[in-house]
Motif scaffolding. Structure first.
Motif, PDB file in Angstrom:
ATOM      1  N   VAL A 142       0.844  -1.198   0.000  1.00 34.11           N
ATOM      2  CA  VAL A 142       0.000   0.000   0.000  1.00 34.11           C
ATOM      3  C   VAL A 142       0.882   1.252   0.000  1.00 34.11           C
ATOM      4  O   VAL A 142       0.704   2.166  -0.816  1.00 34.11           O
ATOM      5  N   ALA A 143       1.860   1.257   0.912  1.00 39.49           N
ATOM      6  CA  ALA A 143       2.732   2.431   1.042  1.00 39.49           C
ATOM      7  C   ALA A 143       3.491   2.691  -0.260  1.00 39.49           C
ATOM      8  O   ALA A 143       3.623   3.834  -0.717  1.00 39.49           O
ATOM      9  N   ARG A 144       3.965   1.602  -0.875  1.00 39.36           N
ATOM     10  CA  ARG A 144       4.741   1.724  -2.101  1.00 39.36           C
ATOM     11  C   ARG A 144       3.884   2.283  -3.240  1.00 39.36           C
ATOM     12  O   ARG A 144       4.305   3.161  -3.986  1.00 39.36           O
ATOM     13  N   LEU A 145       2.663   1.770  -3.334  1.00 42.49           N
ATOM     14  CA  LEU A 145       1.767   2.227  -4.401  1.00 42.49           C
ATOM     15  C   LEU A 145       1.483   3.726  -4.262  1.00 42.49           C
ATOM     16  O   LEU A 145       1.565   4.478  -5.236  1.00 42.49           O
ATOM     17  N   LEU A 146       1.163   4.151  -3.034  1.00 38.75           N
ATOM     18  CA  LEU A 146       0.842   5.561  -2.835  1.00 38.75           C
ATOM     19  C   LEU A 146       2.069   6.435  -3.116  1.00 38.75           C
ATOM     20  O   LEU A 146       1.969   7.485  -3.749  1.00 38.75           O
ATOM     21  N   ALA A 147       3.240   5.973  -2.681  1.00 38.94           N
ATOM     22  CA  ALA A 147       4.468   6.722  -2.922  1.00 38.94           C
ATOM     23  C   ALA A 147       4.707   6.882  -4.419  1.00 38.94           C
ATOM     24  O   ALA A 147       5.086   7.958  -4.899  1.00 38.94           O
ATOM     25  N   SER A 148       4.444   5.817  -5.175  1.00 39.44           N
ATOM     26  CA  SER A 148       4.702   5.862  -6.618  1.00 39.44           C
ATOM     27  C   SER A 148       3.785   6.865  -7.315  1.00 39.44           C
ATOM     28  O   SER A 148       4.088   7.335  -8.405  1.00 39.44           O
ATOM     29  N   ARG A 149       2.644   7.174  -6.694  1.00 39.47           N
ATOM     30  CA  ARG A 149       1.735   8.162  -7.275  1.00 39.47           C
ATOM     31  C   ARG A 149       1.960   9.548  -6.673  1.00 39.47           C
ATOM     32  O   ARG A 149       1.188  10.467  -6.924  1.00 39.47           O
ATOM     33  N   GLY A 150       2.971   9.655  -5.797  1.00 39.16           N
ATOM     34  CA  GLY A 150       3.269  10.940  -5.171  1.00 39.16           C
ATOM     35  C   GLY A 150       2.207  11.368  -4.167  1.00 39.16           C
ATOM     36  O   GLY A 150       1.994  12.558  -3.933  1.00 39.16           O
ATOM     37  N   ILE A 151       1.527  10.374  -3.589  1.00 37.53           N
ATOM     38  CA  ILE A 151       0.479  10.701  -2.602  1.00 37.53           C
ATOM     39  C   ILE A 151       1.091  10.608  -1.195  1.00 37.53           C
ATOM     40  O   ILE A 151       1.764   9.636  -0.864  1.00 37.53           O
ATOM     41  N   LEU A 171      -6.520  -1.001   7.633  1.00 39.13           N
ATOM     42  CA  LEU A 171      -5.595   0.126   7.604  1.00 39.13           C
ATOM     43  C   LEU A 171      -6.415   1.369   7.290  1.00 39.13           C
ATOM     44  O   LEU A 171      -7.164   1.393   6.317  1.00 39.13           O
ATOM     45  N   ARG A 172      -6.289   2.389   8.141  1.00 42.64           N
ATOM     46  CA  ARG A 172      -7.013   3.646   7.886  1.00 42.64           C
ATOM     47  C   ARG A 172      -5.996   4.735   7.582  1.00 42.64           C
ATOM     48  O   ARG A 172      -5.001   4.890   8.287  1.00 42.64           O
ATOM     49  N   LEU A 173      -6.256   5.468   6.529  1.00 38.19           N
ATOM     50  CA  LEU A 173      -5.293   6.451   6.060  1.00 38.19           C
ATOM     51  C   LEU A 173      -5.945   7.795   5.805  1.00 38.19           C
ATOM     52  O   LEU A 173      -7.049   7.868   5.282  1.00 38.19           O
ATOM     53  N   ILE A 174      -5.244   8.846   6.174  1.00 40.85           N
ATOM     54  CA  ILE A 174      -5.604  10.178   5.714  1.00 40.85           C
ATOM     55  C   ILE A 174      -4.470  10.613   4.786  1.00 40.85           C
ATOM     56  O   ILE A 174      -3.297  10.560   5.167  1.00 40.85           O
ATOM     57  N   VAL A 175      -4.828  10.982   3.562  1.00 41.14           N
ATOM     58  CA  VAL A 175      -3.800  11.351   2.576  1.00 41.14           C
ATOM     59  C   VAL A 175      -4.139  12.710   1.980  1.00 41.14           C
ATOM     60  O   VAL A 175      -5.248  13.223   2.179  1.00 41.14           O
ATOM     61  N   ASP A 176      -3.186  13.252   1.242  1.00 37.58           N
ATOM     62  CA  ASP A 176      -3.446  14.584   0.678  1.00 37.58           C
ATOM     63  C   ASP A 176      -4.435  14.551  -0.484  1.00 37.58           C
ATOM     64  O   ASP A 176      -5.167  15.508  -0.715  1.00 37.58           O
TER      65      ASP A 176
END
Ligand SMILES: [Zn+2]
Lengths: 438, 143
Positions: free
Chosen positions: B20-29, B45-50
């Motif tokens: 999950v972390a890798r995917l979001l990082a690859s999209r610059g999130i 997993l609960r996430l708050i993202v930009d």
């Protein structure tokens, strides 16, 4: 325009005419196998029965059964009733344990096979004007070639796409305007899944019907396929030993599968005692092939459990119907002394919203006790993000299974897509009690 | 005043969280806050993202079992006992908290807490009347 032609004479005989025809064919068959197949001669001699002792259809109970083991012990061609030079096709079913079972066809057998599959295809309302995509494997397995020949015979446009390369299936459907899908229920469902991943909505394709077979499935699974694709799904039944697909199929009424009785004599027996059961009772299906040349089988035990549904069908066919196969005696799990069929578990899973119809059954033994674990995937749309919802989903599965199986299973929720998808018969059961995957 | 939270269903097998972390990082999130609730079998997993909508779509396309949920953010003084009055205010108003977790980063002198409550609108009113600041979703995403 689609043209679905009418019923064949063999499908509309009066019960009396049919029984007469069956008896004539049975007598001729017995003479033939007694003369030509040493195996049958020996077994009939051991049982003290001569072909001429069989004077009525009921007398068939005096004949010995034939089993899958008999086919294996006579591997590969020991039960053939014609010389190999008259056999124009060989198929085989994979043996998970031991040798495969080999079946052969003469030219006339192939012709008969195509005709009987054509009947099943017409029953489901498929015909000329349909583009039928076959998603069965074309190999030693009888599914691909069998359906292919029957579909061609009714004049459908056949696309022999075969199992596997699922993305190509979706592209072919788009490009060719496929109207009928043919395959195992689990694979047909998986194709929809892949279509969605490719951004294709399965409901917007031209597919209108599916002919499903080669593995036991539940009403719930049918509903899932119909909802996912926006189509009607029809069940058909066959096994390679008897002829392959073409033994029985659902008509438009979908109240059981019409058996091609003019070519296959059906009995239902108690699987434990071997005694014939009264019509309507659930038991093991036993077939005698009345007209097949290369590999005639006398009272072949299918290990499939079903029941016969007598009485007329609104479709006009007079052939008897059988209920959808609930499972094979081989698939039946005995867990803490309780008989459990994977199809019962599937029925529960497909009836609970929020779950995907992808599951695995794991049986293990802890100390002296059998344990049942059911692993099931969440539906993509079924996850709300709430922990409590997941817990109540687990509880619902546990509770429903317990009420029908009287065993409390462990339920494990899986991520959508977690289980391996199959292009053929889905592997649902892992039995660790036998010290391996079974 | 609702903040979009991403919930991902994860089986407890190694590598899923990292995926999950890798995917979001690859999209610059960027991940602003996260919490994991787990049992022996699965976790959420609960996430708050930009950029929540984009993250949701990306996860879904990658085959994750994911959903979007509305939650509420509240700023509380960053000192011992800072959270208690906020919880008391909600409790007195008979509002149930399903779960809560805190932001990693501070916001001025305030700690930020995310709450999943049954009646979000009323909860905002209760918290504001009790003197707490309820940051807007934009403020949260752009932290
Ligand atoms: Zn009918």
């Amino acid at each position: 325009m689609r043209v679905v032609s009418g019923l064949r004479r063999g499908e509309t005989l009066s019960r009396e005419e049919l029984r007469e025809l069956q008896l004539v064919r049975l007598k001729a068959l017995l003479v033939r196998v007694y003369e030509r197949v040493p195996f049958y001669r020996r077994k009939m001699d051991e049982a003290g029965v001569k072909p001429e002792d069989i004077r009525s259809l009921e007398d068939i109970r005096h004949l010995p059964f034939t089993t899958k083991e008999d086919l294996r012990e006579n591997y590969p061609f020991g039960l053939f009733a014609v010389p190999l030079k008259d056999v124009v096709r060989i198929h085989a079913s994979s043996g998970t344990t031991g040798k495969p079972t080999v079946v052969g066809y003469t030219r006339r057998d192939l012709n008969l096979w195509a005709e009987l599959v054509a009947r099943i295809v017409r029953m489901a309302g498929v015909g000329r004007g349909d583009v039928a995509q076959v998603c069965f494997s074309y190999a030693l397995f009888t599914g691909g070639f069998g359906l292919h020949a029957g579909l061609e015979r009714v004049g459908a446009t056949v696309v022999p796409a075969a199992a596997g390369n699922t993305e190509r299936h979706v592209r072919l459907m788009q490009d060719f305007g496929t109207t009928v899908l043919v395959g195992t229920p689990s694979y047909i469902l998986h194709i929809a899944e892949v279509a969605r991943q490719m951004g294709v909505d399965p409901r917007r394709l031209k597919v209108r019907k599916a002919l499903c077979g080669a593995e036991p499935w539940s009403e719930g699974m049918r509903a899932e396929i119909e909802r996912t694709w926006g189509i009607e799904a029809y069940d058909n039944y066959g096994l390679s030993e008897i002829i392959g697909p073409g033994v029985a199929g659902e008509c438009l009424e979908r109240q059981g599968l019409h058996i091609n009785e003019d070519h296959f004599l059906v009995e239902v027996i108690d699987p434990n005692t071997g005694e014939p059961l009264p019509v309507g009772e659930k038991g093991e299906l036993v077939f005698t092939t009345l007209t097949k040349e290369a590999l005639p089988l006398i009272r072949y035990r299918t290990r499939d459990l079903s029941r016969l549904l007598p009485g007329p069908c609104p479709c006009g066919r007079t052939t008897i119907r059988m209920e959808r196969v609930m499972g094979r005696t081989d698939d039946m799990l005995i867990i803490r002394g309780v008989n459990v069929f994977p199809s019962q578990i599937e029925e529960v899973i497909t009836s609970i919203p929020g779950l995907a119809p992808h599951y695995q059954i794991i049986v293990d033994r802890k100390g002296y006790l059998d344990e049942l674990e059911v692993q099931v995937e969440l539906a993509q749309e079924g996850f709300t993000g709430s922990y409590e919802d997941l817990e109540s989903l687990e509880e619902a599965v546990r509770h429903r299974l317990q009420s029908i199986l009287s065993i409390t299973p462990k339920v494990k929720l899986l991520e959508y897509g977690s289980l391996t998808r199959s292009t053929g018969k889905a592997k649902r059961v892992i039995d660790r009690r036998r010290g391996g995957e079974g | 005043m609702s903040v979009k939270q991403i919930s991902v269903f994860l089986e407890n097998k190694s590598g899923r969280l990292a995926a999950v972390a890798r995917l979001l990082a690859s999209r610059g999130i960027n991940i602003r806050a996260l919490s994991i609730a787990d049992t022996s079998d699965f976790g959420i997993l609960r996430l708050i993202v930009d950029r929540p909508e984009e993250a949701y779509r990306a996860l879904k396309e990658e085959g994750f079992t994911v959903s979007l949920t509305d939650v509420l953010a509240v700023a509380v003084p960053d000192r011992p006992g800072g959270l208690a009055p906020a919880l008391e205010a909600l409790s007195e108003a008979n509002l149930n908290i399903e779960y809560l977790y805190a932001f990693v980063a501070r916001h001025a002198d305030q700690a930020l807490v995310l709450l999943k409550v049954d009646d979000r609108e009323r909860a905002v009113k209760v918290l504001e009347e009790a003197g707490f600041k309820v940051p807007s979703p934009e403020e949260i995403y752009s932290l």
